[in-house]
Every structure is written in C-alpha cells, then in structure tokens.
Design a protein around this motif. Structure first.
Motif, mmCIF file in Angstrom:
data_model
loop_
_atom_site.group_PDB
_atom_site.id
_atom_site.type_symbol
_atom_site.label_atom_id
_atom_site.label_comp_id
_atom_site.label_asym_id
_atom_site.label_seq_id
_atom_site.Cartn_x
_atom_site.Cartn_y
_atom_site.Cartn_z
ATOM 1 N N HIS A 80 -4.626 -69.180 -21.385
ATOM 2 C CA HIS A 80 -5.377 -69.043 -22.720
ATOM 3 C C HIS A 80 -6.397 -70.511 -22.885
ATOM 4 N N ARG A 82 -9.017 -64.456 -22.855
ATOM 5 C CA ARG A 82 -7.814 -65.287 -23.408
ATOM 6 C C ARG A 82 -8.837 -66.587 -23.961
ATOM 7 N N VAL A 99 -4.310 -69.157 -30.689
ATOM 8 C CA VAL A 99 -4.592 -68.031 -29.686
ATOM 9 C C VAL A 99 -3.740 -66.949 -29.475
#
Length: 334
Positions: free
Chosen positions: A113, A281, A316
């Motif tokens: 991420h 991501r 996220v």
C-alpha cells in the motif's frame, strides 16, 4: 558520492541480471545504457525532489529486488536489503530556480500500500528565521532540510527520505517509459505554453508530458487542478511500470542521468521498498485548504494533521477516521 552511486547501481543491475538468468533482460544493453549516461548530480541547497523520481527508483526495483529474493547468497560486497519498514518520503519537483512546483508526501507500507498527499505550492508556512513563506519558496530560502521541517510542522510527519529530480526530468522519464497514460474529462489548451490536449484517454511523453504537468491556465481551479494532474501522472506511471512493458535499459539510463537519492537512503533498500507498491493499492489526496491573501492558501495545521493521519493510517484499508477518504487511483482529471 556520485561515482559510488553510479558504480553501485551498475553492480546491483549486473548481479540482478546474473541471478535472473533467462527471466531477465540481456545485460549488455542495460549496462551499456548505464555506462553511457551522465554522472548523476548531487543535490544542492536549492534543489528539491519530484514525484516522478519515485518512479525512477521503482525502475531499479523491477530488476534488483526480485533477483535478490531469488538468490540464495547476496554478493559479497553488498549487504542484502534491510527488513522493510514503513517509510515517509518527501517528493518535490524543482522548477530549475530552486522553487518547488510540485510537493508530495508519500507513505509506503510494507504490504504494497502507498498513500500520497499533495501540498500545493502556494500554502503559507512559518519558517524559523524567515517568517511566513510560500511552501514553494522554502527550499530556496532554508534548503531541503528546511522544507522537510516546514512540511513536518504542517502535517505532523517528518519525512524519512526525499528524492530529487528537476521538473524537466519528467519529459525524458516519460519517454523512457514509453509514454504515460492519463485521462482528461474535456479538451483543454494553455495559451501560455501552447499545450493542447483532447478529451479522453491518451498517452503523454516528452514535451507533452511536461506541458500536461505544468498547465494551470484554462483550468477551473488553476494550480489546484494542476496538483491533481501531478497525481494523475504519477498514478499512470506506476501503472505503466506494473504492466511490465517498459524498456528497462532506456529507463535505467534516464535514472542514471537524472535521479538522485538523498544520502541517507540506500539504493537497494529504496528499490526493495518501492518494488512492493502496486497500482491498485495507491491512494491520493490533497490537504484541506482555505483561500488566503495575496493568492496564498491557508492550511490549518490541526485539520491537515487529522487528514494526513487518516490517509497514512487506516484510510488505505477503508477507515478514514472521519476525514474524507483519499481517492483510489485518480481517473480522469480536468
């Protein structure tokens, strides 16, 4: 320092190619490309970073980290990459005069991420010993370290590292990548630069890529829309690299010509960290702002810190902590 970096980069690529054997590109064009490049420039007090430089290091990550993971024993003269940790990296585009045209703070997780927060260049900040300045002027006035401190004072995040590339490096990097995919909601032109773009999906490279990134005339929100274009360009470049269709030799030569890491970030560790980032991501956001005087923008540090913490923390993974969630990718822009 430059000689060490260039030699170290070539050694990394050579070892990676040897370990990759049939799966890796032919080493000769890659090494020839590196050998033919100019020496990399060291950062000066007036030079700061660009978002595209992150991609430059990601290029090395395409070859080097995978080879090291596959190799049972690392080369004797180089340490294996350190265990990955979360990293905060300052990404700023220098306009050639020491002023920052593009400023981003990126958070890299260990699981692929990444979160990127843009800080518009006209945000006012207080700098010790220099009073109130536009964020764009901080590096030229107080050096890169002063910019790191100013961003930390506003966001609550002190960057672990920064990456350096002049704005005109966007053109060569985009060409070496075979172009960067972007999308515009409507046709637009810039009478100042002569840039002209149709609506819809398109690929920009060279002078067009630089014009895309610099345009602010005829955009509804001017420089704020340009900030979103920076995000769109970075998003498209990450996707391009992930597709595996980039000419690594050409891109590595551009890296050798243009990119510089801060002295505290080992190339191997940077490549290993950035290799984990995946296009699906990556999240983008822009700090909350209010209009100020003399075309400056005002950012309340308390609001900014809440927003950045939410983006760099659980946002996220779907929990924005009450703040507006960052966009996943960018999509079409103005």
């Amino acid at each position: 320092m430059n000689d060490y970096r260039n030699d170290h980069t070539e050694n990394l690529v050579r070892d990676a190619l040897a370990a990759e054997a049939d799966r890796a590109p032919d080493p000769q064009p890659v090494l020839a490309a590196l050998a033919g490049g100019r020496r990399r420039r060291l950062p000066t007090m007036a030079v700061v970073v660009t978002a595209a430089a992150a991609v430059a290091i990601a290029v090395a990550a395409v070859v080097v980290p995978r080879a090291l993971q596959d190799s049972a024993t690392p080369p004797a003269d180089q340490a294996p990459p350190a265990a990955p940790t979360e990293q905060d990296v300052l990404l700023v585009g220098d306009d050639g005069t020491g002023r920052a045209d593009a400023i981003m703070l990126a958070h890299l997780d260990v699981d692929g991420h990444a979160s990127v927060v843009s800080l518009p260049r006209d945000v006012e900040v207080r700098v010790d010993g220099h009073g109130t300045l536009r964020l764009s002027a901080v590096a030229a006035t107080a050096g890169p370290e002063g910019l790191v401190d100013a961003v930390a004072g506003l966001t609550g995040v002190t960057a672990d590292h920064y990456l350096i590339l002049p704005m005109d490096g966007f053109g060569p990097i985009s060409e070496a990548a075979g172009g960067v995919p972007v999308c515009l909601r409507q046709a637009t032109s810039d009478p100042t630069t002569g840039a002209s773009f149709p609506a819809g999906d398109q690929t920009v490279a060279g002078a067009d890529a630089l014009a895309f990134l610099r345009q602010r005339m005829n955009l509804d929100q001017g420089d704020l829309d340009r900030v979103v274009r920076h995000q769109a360009f970075l998003s498209g470049l990450v996707e391009r690299l992930a597709a595996g269709e980039v000419d690594l030799a050409a891109l590595l030569r551009t890296v050798a010509d243009e990119a510089t890491l801060d002295p505290g970030w080992n190339l191997l560790d940077a490549a290993d960290q950035l290799a984990r980032v995946r296009p699906d991501r990556v999240r983008f956001g822009t700090i909350p702002l209010e209009p100020g005087y003399d075309a400056m923008l005002v950012a309340d540090p308390e609001r900014v810190r809440v927003f950045v913490e939410s983006v760099f923390g659980d946002a996220v993974r779907g929990d924005s902590g009450g703040a507006p969630p960052p966009a996943k990718g960018v999509g079409c822009v103005d």
